[in-house]
Structures are given as structure tokens and as C-alpha cells.
Design an enzyme around this catalytic site. Sequence first.
Site, PDB file in Angstrom:
ATOM      1  N   GLU A 221      10.604  -5.897 -20.308  1.00  0.00           N
ATOM      2  CA  GLU A 221      10.424  -5.040 -19.242  1.00  0.00           C
ATOM      3  C   GLU A 221       9.619  -4.516 -19.790  1.00  0.00           C
ATOM      4  O   GLU A 221       9.248  -4.294 -21.607  1.00  0.00           O
ATOM      5  CB  GLU A 221      11.923  -4.368 -19.041  1.00  0.00           C
ATOM      6  CG  GLU A 221      11.168  -3.179 -18.514  1.00  0.00           C
ATOM      7  CD  GLU A 221      12.551  -1.286 -18.395  1.00  0.00           C
ATOM      8  OE1 GLU A 221      11.965  -1.269 -17.129  1.00  0.00           O
ATOM      9  OE2 GLU A 221      12.936  -2.029 -18.875  1.00  0.00           O
TER      10      GLU A 221
ATOM     11  N   LYS B 125      10.497  -1.429  -9.315  1.00  0.00           N
ATOM     12  CA  LYS B 125      11.925  -0.909  -9.549  1.00  0.00           C
ATOM     13  C   LYS B 125      12.487  -0.322  -8.189  1.00  0.00           C
ATOM     14  O   LYS B 125      12.196   0.736  -8.048  1.00  0.00           O
ATOM     15  CB  LYS B 125      12.157  -0.616 -11.516  1.00  0.00           C
ATOM     16  CG  LYS B 125      13.409  -0.014 -12.115  1.00  0.00           C
ATOM     17  CD  LYS B 125      13.077  -0.380 -13.377  1.00  0.00           C
ATOM     18  CE  LYS B 125      14.502   0.818 -13.933  1.00  0.00           C
ATOM     19  NZ  LYS B 125      14.034   0.804 -15.257  1.00  0.00           N
TER      20      LYS B 125
ATOM     21  N   CYS C  65      15.857  -4.105 -15.403  1.00  0.00           N
ATOM     22  CA  CYS C  65      16.516  -3.139 -16.281  1.00  0.00           C
ATOM     23  C   CYS C  65      17.849  -1.777 -16.082  1.00  0.00           C
ATOM     24  O   CYS C  65      18.738  -3.514 -15.193  1.00  0.00           O
ATOM     25  CB  CYS C  65      16.052  -1.682 -17.457  1.00  0.00           C
ATOM     26  SG  CYS C  65      16.648  -1.610 -18.515  1.00  0.00           S
TER      27      CYS C  65
END
Length: 300
Positions: A44, A117, A160
Site C-alpha cells: 500500500e 479502499k 489494508c
Amino acid sequence: MTRQLTVGLVQQAAWPDKSKSLAESEAGIRELAAKGAKLVMLQELHATHYFCQYEDTELFDLAEPLDGPTGTRLAELAAELDIVLMGSLFERRAPGVYHNTAVVYDGKRGVVGQYRKMHIPDDPGFYEKFYFTPGDHDAARNEGFTPIDTSVGRLGVLVCWDQWYPEAARLMALAGAELLLYPTAIGWNPQDDETEKTRQKDAWTIIQRSHGVANGIPVLVANRVGHEPDLSGVGAGIDFWGGSFVCGPQGELLAHAGTESERMLVTLDLDHGENVRRWWPYLRDRRVDAYGDLTRRLRD
């Protein structure tokens, strides 16, 4: 004959200097491709330092459109090396709208999909809600929890903080993902004691391996390494713990990195997941008629 796929992960340090960070990424990509990787995954926000440790509007200048310099360089590498490459961008979508976006490039086909995300944290040292707008979920437009089709298979890409949510992994699996990919940026507060550090890292590893078990598919995780200071001077910074890994569809660890920069190469047997799902048919036995309350915040 089994379907085999050789995958590569780049675990690296990163710096505010994009040219330095991208040079490190490129070296890892080239090395892994030369050793036979057909899918290479980066961590990331690999092009910069982890800038979310504090809030500063000037840091929005780091963002780029998907076809900006970083995206263009990654696309060129994927085309040159004839690989599927998953990179990560701080995406400038519009003035005031920025995303933490994983982008997939498929050889000379270029961009074949992106994932913005969905779960955005806001914790001391991880002030991501200040910088990132959550992705939209619209399966008809291939947005949100929708796998990306590539020449090496259907990739369920998450980012994440998404890794803590079994719902995200399950939705990707239900849509036919053959692999789960988690680019991530996580580490310790240097002031934490060793016992707390161990608990945190163990939890992080276990939850992601469990997504492989629960869905019968392999999981790839790429994390960053190195100490990155809080440039505002308020916090103690973050020691990114690395620990990138690849596990199979029963959660079995196939490769597990340490705490330093590392390039990992693993050959997966994709047909093994088919057998695992036959032995343990979790998706068949789900009580879909009884899960309506999962869409509520809490059950009163």
C-alpha cells in the site's frame, strides 16, 4: 495437470521522494519477473512515505490521477515484462476527492481494474479519513467488492484496513475471486512493549489467514518495512513490521517475510482451492436466509 501460478511480492521501505521509492519498487518487480513471476504485488502507498501520521492539506499534492506519472510507469513495466502487476496510488479523482486506490495492470492490456479502499481508519498515527474518500460499491459498474479479471485469474483486491473485515473477503469470494490480495501499511508504535507488539502482529496475520480458510482461496499480503518518523513532530513515528506472506486455501503459510526489505516468490496450485471447497463446502452450507441482520450496525 494442475493450474500453477507463480506470484511475487515486494516488501520494501518507502520515502517522501517518489523517485527513490519507485526505483525500489521497480527493482523488485524486475527481479521477480526475471525469476518467473506472472503476478507481482506491491504494498500500500509504495510510492511515498506513509503520510497519514498527521493532517496537512499540502500533502494532497502527493496525489495523482490514475494515468499520472506513477500509474504510467507501472503500466509500462507491466507491458514490458508481460506480467500482471498490482500497484497502489494516492489517487486524485477530483478536487477534494482523493482515494487510496489499488490498480491492476495486465501486460500490454494496460489497466484492467482498480479498487478504491472501502474501510477507512482514523486512529492516532493513521489519520486516513482526512485524506481518503471511501470507494463506492456498485457491482454493475465494477466498483467496490468486485473482483478484477486478469490473464492469470480473478483477483479479489482489498486494501489494508479492509483486511480486518470478513464481510469484504466473503463478498469477493462470492463474486468468484480466485485469490485475495491485501496491500497494506501497518506497524507498531515504537513505544509499545514487546508483548503488545506480538499481540498486534499475530492478530493481523491470523485474521488474514482466516479469510483464506473461510473462503477456500489463497491470500497474498504485502506490507512495508522500516521506521517512518512523524514529520509533524507530535508522534513517535511508526515501525512498519513487514511480515508479508502468502497462504493457501486452508490458511497454510507458504511464505512469510521478516522485518527487512524482501522479495518473495511462491508458486501456487490454483486447483487445490477447488478440492478444498469440495471437502469443506462452506459456501454451500451458508444460511443466507438467516443473515439479514448483518446489514445492521448492531442488533438491539
